[in-house]
Design a protein around this motif. Structure first.
Motif, PDB file in Angstrom:
ATOM      1  N   GLU A   1       0.839  -1.188   0.000  1.00 34.80           N
ATOM      2  CA  GLU A   1       0.000   0.000   0.000  1.00 34.80           C
ATOM      3  C   GLU A   1       0.878   1.244   0.000  1.00 34.80           C
ATOM      4  O   GLU A   1       1.841   1.338   0.755  1.00 34.80           O
TER       5      GLU A   1
ATOM      6  N   TYR B   1       0.685   5.771  -0.624  1.00 35.90           N
ATOM      7  CA  TYR B   1      -0.247   6.904  -0.525  1.00 35.90           C
ATOM      8  C   TYR B   1       0.123   7.982  -1.530  1.00 35.90           C
ATOM      9  O   TYR B   1       1.301   8.274  -1.737  1.00 35.90           O
ATOM     10  N   GLU B   2      -0.898   8.554  -2.127  1.00 31.71           N
ATOM     11  CA  GLU B   2      -0.727   9.686  -3.011  1.00 31.71           C
ATOM     12  C   GLU B   2      -1.749  10.725  -2.579  1.00 31.71           C
ATOM     13  O   GLU B   2      -2.950  10.519  -2.732  1.00 31.71           O
ATOM     14  N   ARG B   3      -1.269  11.809  -1.987  1.00 32.54           N
ATOM     15  CA  ARG B   3      -2.148  12.851  -1.453  1.00 32.54           C
ATOM     16  C   ARG B   3      -3.236  12.266  -0.548  1.00 32.54           C
ATOM     17  O   ARG B   3      -4.415  12.451  -0.756  1.00 32.54           O
ATOM     18  N   LYS B   4      -2.851  11.493   0.403  1.00 30.25           N
ATOM     19  CA  LYS B   4      -3.728  10.877   1.409  1.00 30.25           C
ATOM     20  C   LYS B   4      -4.621   9.779   0.847  1.00 30.25           C
ATOM     21  O   LYS B   4      -5.406   9.201   1.561  1.00 30.25           O
ATOM     22  N   ARG B   5      -4.544   9.518  -0.425  1.00 31.36           N
ATOM     23  CA  ARG B   5      -5.365   8.475  -1.033  1.00 31.36           C
ATOM     24  C   ARG B   5      -4.511   7.210  -1.183  1.00 31.36           C
ATOM     25  O   ARG B   5      -3.534   7.195  -1.921  1.00 31.36           O
ATOM     26  N   PRO B   6      -4.924   6.127  -0.499  1.00 32.41           N
ATOM     27  CA  PRO B   6      -4.123   4.902  -0.606  1.00 32.41           C
ATOM     28  C   PRO B   6      -4.460   4.107  -1.876  1.00 32.41           C
ATOM     29  O   PRO B   6      -5.576   4.149  -2.369  1.00 32.41           O
TER      30      PRO B   6
END
Length: 189
Positions: free
Chosen positions: A53, A55-60
């Motif tokens: 996992e 994260y990209e800008r809080k989006r997993p």
């Protein structure tokens, strides 16, 4: 799973990329993201890939990395056999053709066997046909199926009367079961 048309290309991506996300694979191969994700998840369940996992800008989301560059597939086709199919209870069931079954039996050119059965399904304008092609043992067996007005006979006895070899018993039982489902054959106790 590996027979899917895109499987080879997706596996090639996994070999050539350090790791890849489902959306990257999907856009690269022009697939729906869910299709790519499902495939990658199946590979992960088989331990061919590993996912982590990120994260990209809080989006997993998950990135998939190839773990096995070689694997062997074992397929046990014997597990597909229906163990209840060849039971004495089924082979001793008494059957006959059902009256008004809405089925057309096509006799083969040779004469002593059926080549196909066409079943009429539905009513009125919604009526459609379901054609079932028969192999030689099935066609020979069904040629000897008792008529609706005759006494029902055990499947085993019809097999013997028709001269069908015992080794074809499973395919006979399969076609009988299908024709019972469609209401072409009736079982009598």
């Amino acid at each position: 799973m590996l027979a899917k048309p895109f499987a080879g290309d997706l596996l090639k991506l996994l070999v050539n990329y350090q790791d890849i996300s489902a959306s990257e694979a999907a856009t690269r191969l022009d697939l729906h993201i869910k299709t790519a994700q499902d495939f990658l998840e199946e590979l992960t369940a088989l331990e061919i890939t590993a996912k982590r996992e990120v994260y990209e800008r809080k989006r997993p989301y998950y990135r998939y990395e190839l773990r096995k560059y070689e694997f062997t597939i074992d397929v046990k086709l014997s597990e597909l056999a229906d163990s209840s199919m060849g039971s004495d209870e089924k082979i001793d069931s008494k059957i006959r053709e059902r009256k008004n079954a809405n089925a057309v039996f096509t006799v083969a050119r040779g004469g002593d066997f059926l080549s196909s059965i066409t079943i009429l399904l539905g009513k009125g304008r919604h009526k459609r046909e379901r054609k079932i092609s028969l192999n030689l043992p099935q066609g020979t067996f069904l040629y000897h199926l008792p008529f609706p007005t005759a006494e029902p006979l055990p499947i085993r006895e019809i097999i013997q009367q028709s001269g069908v070899e015992e080794r074809h018993q499973m395919e006979i039982l399969d076609i009988v079961e299908l024709l019972i489902e469609y209401g072409v054959i009736e079982v009598k106790e």
